[in-house]
Design a protein around this motif. Structure first.
Motif, PDB file in Angstrom:
ATOM      1  N   ASN A  30       3.096 -11.156  17.675  1.00 25.16           N
ATOM      2  CA  ASN A  30       3.719 -12.456  17.421  1.00 25.16           C
ATOM      3  C   ASN A  30       3.484 -12.687  16.074  1.00 25.16           C
ATOM      4  OD1 ASN A  30       4.897 -14.943  18.179  1.00 25.16           O
ATOM      5  ND2 ASN A  30       2.815 -15.740  18.118  1.00 25.16           N
ATOM      6  N   TYR A  31       4.551 -13.027  15.386  1.00 25.82           N
ATOM      7  CA  TYR A  31       4.772 -13.289  14.095  1.00 25.82           C
ATOM      8  C   TYR A  31       5.558 -14.795  13.810  1.00 25.82           C
ATOM      9  CZ  TYR A  31       4.060  -8.345  13.817  1.00 25.82           C
ATOM     10  OH  TYR A  31       3.913  -7.028  13.876  1.00 25.82           O
ATOM     11  N   PRO A  32       5.055 -15.525  12.836  1.00 31.59           N
ATOM     12  CA  PRO A  32       5.940 -16.449  12.349  1.00 31.59           C
ATOM     13  C   PRO A  32       7.174 -16.194  11.556  1.00 31.59           C
ATOM     14  CG  PRO A  32       3.878 -16.580  10.935  1.00 31.59           C
ATOM     15  CD  PRO A  32       3.917 -15.296  11.805  1.00 31.59           C
ATOM     16  N   ASP A  33       8.303 -16.985  11.650  1.00 24.93           N
ATOM     17  CA  ASP A  33       9.323 -16.573  10.850  1.00 24.93           C
ATOM     18  C   ASP A  33       9.090 -16.262   9.212  1.00 24.93           C
ATOM     19  OD1 ASP A  33      11.438 -18.868  12.509  1.00 24.93           O
ATOM     20  OD2 ASP A  33      10.892 -17.052  13.195  1.00 24.93           O
ATOM     21  N   SER A  34       8.195 -16.834   8.734  1.00 24.34           N
ATOM     22  CA  SER A  34       7.720 -16.666   7.326  1.00 24.34           C
ATOM     23  C   SER A  34       7.446 -15.067   6.813  1.00 24.34           C
ATOM     24  CB  SER A  34       6.707 -17.518   6.781  1.00 24.34           C
ATOM     25  OG  SER A  34       5.464 -17.345   7.646  1.00 24.34           O
ATOM     26  N   VAL A  35       7.315 -14.393   7.986  1.00 18.58           N
ATOM     27  CA  VAL A  35       6.474 -12.930   7.732  1.00 18.58           C
ATOM     28  C   VAL A  35       7.152 -12.173   8.472  1.00 18.58           C
ATOM     29  CG1 VAL A  35       4.177 -13.859   6.953  1.00 18.58           C
ATOM     30  CG2 VAL A  35       4.465 -13.063   9.127  1.00 18.58           C
ATOM     31  N   LYS A  36       8.104 -12.361   9.341  1.00 16.72           N
ATOM     32  CA  LYS A  36       8.642 -11.457  10.331  1.00 16.72           C
ATOM     33  C   LYS A  36       9.654 -10.563   9.720  1.00 16.72           C
ATOM     34  CE  LYS A  36       9.638 -13.573  14.250  1.00 16.72           C
ATOM     35  NZ  LYS A  36      10.220 -14.515  15.180  1.00 16.72           N
TER      36      LYS A  36
END
Length: 112
Positions: free
Chosen positions: A55-61
């Motif tokens: 699972n990743y936040p959009d900022s690092v995806k």
């Protein structure tokens, strides 16, 4: 459970770094990476279950990849295309039953 993080440092924008976090102990379930920049709250960077779901936040995806070696109780964070806004202290954590354990943090600085 104790966690030891390593791999931080200074890198130029667009560069890459790989963080590692080795955990002692048994029964480790989810593992993750968080970061905290000066004056900001600690935020999730990546999380991985024992079975490998991530699972990743959009900022690092698309730029960061978390992985783990269950035999070694070690979690990794491959960070590519680093930006100055990625500068922060990076912390690893591990979930054992209902308790979350934290590592000591490693500094990542992205600057030219």
């Amino acid at each position: 459970v104790q966690l030891q993080a390593s791999g931080g440092g200074l890198v130029q924008p667009g560069g890459s770094l790989r963080l590692a976090c080795a955990a002692s102990g048994r029964g480790i379930n989810d593992m993750g990476w968080y970061r905290q920049a000066p004056g900001k709250q600690r935020e999730l960077v990546a999380r991985i279950t024992y079975g490998g779901r991530t699972n990743y936040p959009d900022s690092v995806k698309g730029r960061f990849t978390i992985s783990r070696d269950n035999a070694k109780n070690t979690v990794y964070l491959q960070m590519n295309s680093l930006k100055p806004e990625d500068t922060a202290v990076y912390y690893c954590n591990a979930l054992v039953l209902t308790t979350v354990y934290w590592g000591q943090g490693t500094q990542v600085t992205v600057s030219s």
